[in-house]
Design a protein around this motif. Structure first.
Motif, mmCIF file in Angstrom:
data_model
loop_
_atom_site.group_PDB
_atom_site.id
_atom_site.type_symbol
_atom_site.label_atom_id
_atom_site.label_comp_id
_atom_site.label_asym_id
_atom_site.label_seq_id
_atom_site.Cartn_x
_atom_site.Cartn_y
_atom_site.Cartn_z
ATOM 1 N N GLY A 1 0.816 -1.211 0.000
ATOM 2 C CA GLY A 1 0.000 0.000 0.000
ATOM 3 C C GLY A 1 0.844 1.253 0.000
ATOM 4 O O GLY A 1 0.326 2.361 0.145
ATOM 5 N N LEU A 2 2.170 1.091 -0.169
ATOM 6 C CA LEU A 2 3.101 2.216 -0.047
ATOM 7 C C LEU A 2 3.703 2.641 -1.388
ATOM 8 O O LEU A 2 4.675 3.390 -1.410
ATOM 9 N N ALA A 3 3.134 2.172 -2.483
ATOM 10 C CA ALA A 3 3.694 2.510 -3.795
ATOM 11 C C ALA A 3 2.582 2.969 -4.734
ATOM 12 O O ALA A 3 1.433 2.538 -4.621
ATOM 13 N N VAL A 4 2.951 3.864 -5.647
ATOM 14 C CA VAL A 4 2.026 4.318 -6.685
ATOM 15 C C VAL A 4 2.748 4.315 -8.029
ATOM 16 O O VAL A 4 3.973 4.427 -8.091
ATOM 17 N N ASP A 5 1.967 4.169 -9.080
ATOM 18 C CA ASP A 5 2.485 4.311 -10.436
ATOM 19 C C ASP A 5 1.871 5.559 -11.048
ATOM 20 O O ASP A 5 0.660 5.806 -10.907
ATOM 21 N N GLU B 1 6.783 6.170 -23.469
ATOM 22 C CA GLU B 1 7.278 7.533 -23.663
ATOM 23 C C GLU B 1 7.308 8.338 -22.369
ATOM 24 O O GLU B 1 7.807 9.459 -22.346
ATOM 25 N N PHE B 2 6.770 7.740 -21.288
ATOM 26 C CA PHE B 2 6.667 8.482 -20.031
ATOM 27 C C PHE B 2 8.038 8.917 -19.525
ATOM 28 O O PHE B 2 8.226 10.038 -19.048
ATOM 29 N N ALA B 3 9.031 8.005 -19.624
ATOM 30 C CA ALA B 3 10.366 8.302 -19.068
ATOM 31 C C ALA B 3 11.001 9.536 -19.679
ATOM 32 O O ALA B 3 11.823 10.203 -19.029
ATOM 33 N N ALA B 4 10.622 9.861 -20.908
ATOM 34 C CA ALA B 4 11.228 11.015 -21.585
ATOM 35 C C ALA B 4 10.465 12.310 -21.338
ATOM 36 O O ALA B 4 10.895 13.383 -21.806
ATOM 37 N N SER B 5 9.401 12.266 -20.587
ATOM 38 C CA SER B 5 8.566 13.445 -20.383
ATOM 39 C C SER B 5 9.155 14.380 -19.326
ATOM 40 O O SER B 5 9.974 13.986 -18.489
ATOM 41 N N GLN C 1 12.145 6.538 -6.467
ATOM 42 C CA GLN C 1 11.963 5.607 -7.574
ATOM 43 C C GLN C 1 12.666 4.308 -7.202
ATOM 44 O O GLN C 1 13.880 4.259 -7.033
ATOM 45 N N SER C 2 11.916 3.233 -7.072
ATOM 46 C CA SER C 2 12.458 1.973 -6.548
ATOM 47 C C SER C 2 13.348 1.242 -7.540
ATOM 48 O O SER C 2 14.320 0.595 -7.145
ATOM 49 N N ARG D 1 11.585 0.934 -13.832
ATOM 50 C CA ARG D 1 10.168 1.297 -13.824
ATOM 51 C C ARG D 1 10.083 2.781 -13.483
ATOM 52 O O ARG D 1 9.856 3.158 -12.328
ATOM 53 N N PRO D 2 10.254 3.643 -14.466
ATOM 54 C CA PRO D 2 10.285 5.087 -14.200
ATOM 55 C C PRO D 2 8.973 5.634 -13.673
ATOM 56 O O PRO D 2 8.944 6.735 -13.099
ATOM 57 N N GLN D 3 7.910 4.868 -13.826
ATOM 58 C CA GLN D 3 6.595 5.318 -13.357
ATOM 59 C C GLN D 3 6.321 4.934 -11.911
ATOM 60 O O GLN D 3 5.363 5.401 -11.306
ATOM 61 N N HIS D 4 7.158 4.085 -11.335
ATOM 62 C CA HIS D 4 6.887 3.473 -10.024
ATOM 63 C C HIS D 4 7.621 4.228 -8.913
ATOM 64 O O HIS D 4 8.850 4.348 -8.929
ATOM 65 N N TYR D 5 6.860 4.704 -7.920
ATOM 66 C CA TYR D 5 7.446 5.424 -6.792
ATOM 67 C C TYR D 5 6.935 4.857 -5.475
ATOM 68 O O TYR D 5 5.753 4.564 -5.321
ATOM 69 N N ARG D 6 7.855 4.725 -4.564
ATOM 70 C CA ARG D 6 7.582 4.135 -3.243
ATOM 71 C C ARG D 6 7.679 5.223 -2.190
ATOM 72 O O ARG D 6 8.620 6.012 -2.169
#
Length: 337
Positions: A260-264, A274-278, A295-296, A310-315
């Motif tokens: 429950g401690l991570a979001v994308d 293309e998210f990583a280049a934004s 970023q995990s 996983r550039p979209q994944h944050y803990r």
């Protein structure tokens, strides 16, 4: 003469039988037991066998230490100290005597009662029992985390929270989220309640520093993921990638999302690749720590995490630890003692 002798023998036998019967009727197994509470003595006489009674007499064990549990199915006088330990440890939960006895008897062959009590501070008994009975079907050497609620809890290939469900999940209502899944079904995103305010602050900052769009154009696509949902994802990855599946998906029970401690994150109108280049992804990489997020999984840490970037994944780990990890360019695994 023979008849008189036979009658005499019969009379003696009869008298002996009567005496023995009277002695049995009057025999008190608890005559040497020093405690005189009549109700307790009746329960003891009813539920304990001779060997048990000899035990409580020899060690002068007071009724107050076990009578509360004596009528419970599976009760053993020899395990009374364990029952009392668990009852005292969780007095605030008001477990019944039957529940206490059941919990001890079902786990004592595999777990000391002290360890059981520690695990039950954070897991339900059913979660602990399921772990003891089935272990980890995906990684046989996995270790069960003692505290799955800790902000610095490390779940990776070797550490799991099994089927644990966090107790403090809250749905995100005032932050941009993905509202439908890939099948078009309505989707609710939940996270640990400790993430809600930091996420709001992150979105406010993104609006001020990147774009005036809601949350700077960012949208949250994933929060809490259950064990069963993660199992489906891992099985699909195994179908797609075979033995390399672990690089793409976590084992069920080993995902930061299950904590429950991570979001994308995603960006409106931008595909994942293309998210990583934004601009938003770059901003997150540089500023997420200010709000307690890291970023995990990055490309340069694959050998440590065994996960592709996983550039979209944050803990969420809290601001203090997030600052430390970012400054030292460390993963949680590297920072763990």
């Amino acid at each position: 003469m023979k008849l008189k002798r036979a009658l005499l023998v019969a009379a003696v036998i009869a008298m002996c039988a009567v005496c023995m019967g009277m002695m049995n009727i009057r025999y008190d197994r608890l005559s040497r037991y020093p405690y005189q509470d009549e109700k307790s003595r009746q329960l003891i006489d009813q539920y304990l066998n001779d060997e048990d009674i000899e035990y409580i007499i020899e060690y002068s064990i007071a009724p107050s230490t076990f009578v509360y549990f004596i009528e419970s199915p599976g009760f053993s006088i020899y395990h009374a100290p364990e029952y009392n330990y668990l009852q005292e440890a969780f007095a605030y939960r008001n477990y019944s005597a039957d529940q206490i006895v059941q919990m001890v008897e079902q786990t004592r062959q595999q777990l000391d009662v002290q360890d059981l009590a520690l695990l039950m501070l954070n897991y339900t008994f059913d979660e602990v029992l399921d772990w003891l009975r089935h272990g980890d079907e995906y990684y046989s050497g996995a270790q069960l985390l003692l505290d799955p609620s800790a902000l610095d809890a490390v779940v990776d290939d070797e550490h799991t929270i099994a089927r644990h469900v966090p107790s403090a999940l809250r749905s995100i209502s005032d932050i941009p989220t993905l509202t439908v899944d890939e099948q078009g079904n309505e989707k609710t995103i939940e996270v640990d309640e400790r993430l809600v305010d930091p996420l709001r602050q992150l979105c406010t900052a993104a609006e001020e520093e990147i774009s005036s769009r809601s949350c700077g154009g960012l949208i949250i696509t994933e929060g809490y993921v259950s064990y069963e949902d993660q199992k489906e994802r891992f099985e699909q990855a195994r179908d797609d990638y075979g033995s390399s599946a672990i690089l793409y998906e976590d084992y069920p029970g080993h995902s930061e999302h299950q904590l429950g401690l991570a979001v994308d994150f995603a960006l409106t109108g931008v595909v994942d690749e293309e998210f990583a280049a934004s601009e938003q992804a770059q901003w997150l990489s540089e500023n997420a720590w200010r709000f307690g997020f890291v970023q995990s999984y990055t490309a340069d840490k694959v050998e440590i995490t065994n996960k592709l970037a996983r550039p979209q994944h944050y803990r969420y780990v809290g601001v203090s630890l997030a600052r430390k990890l970012t400054e030292n360019h460390q993963t949680l695994q590297e920072a763990a003692p």
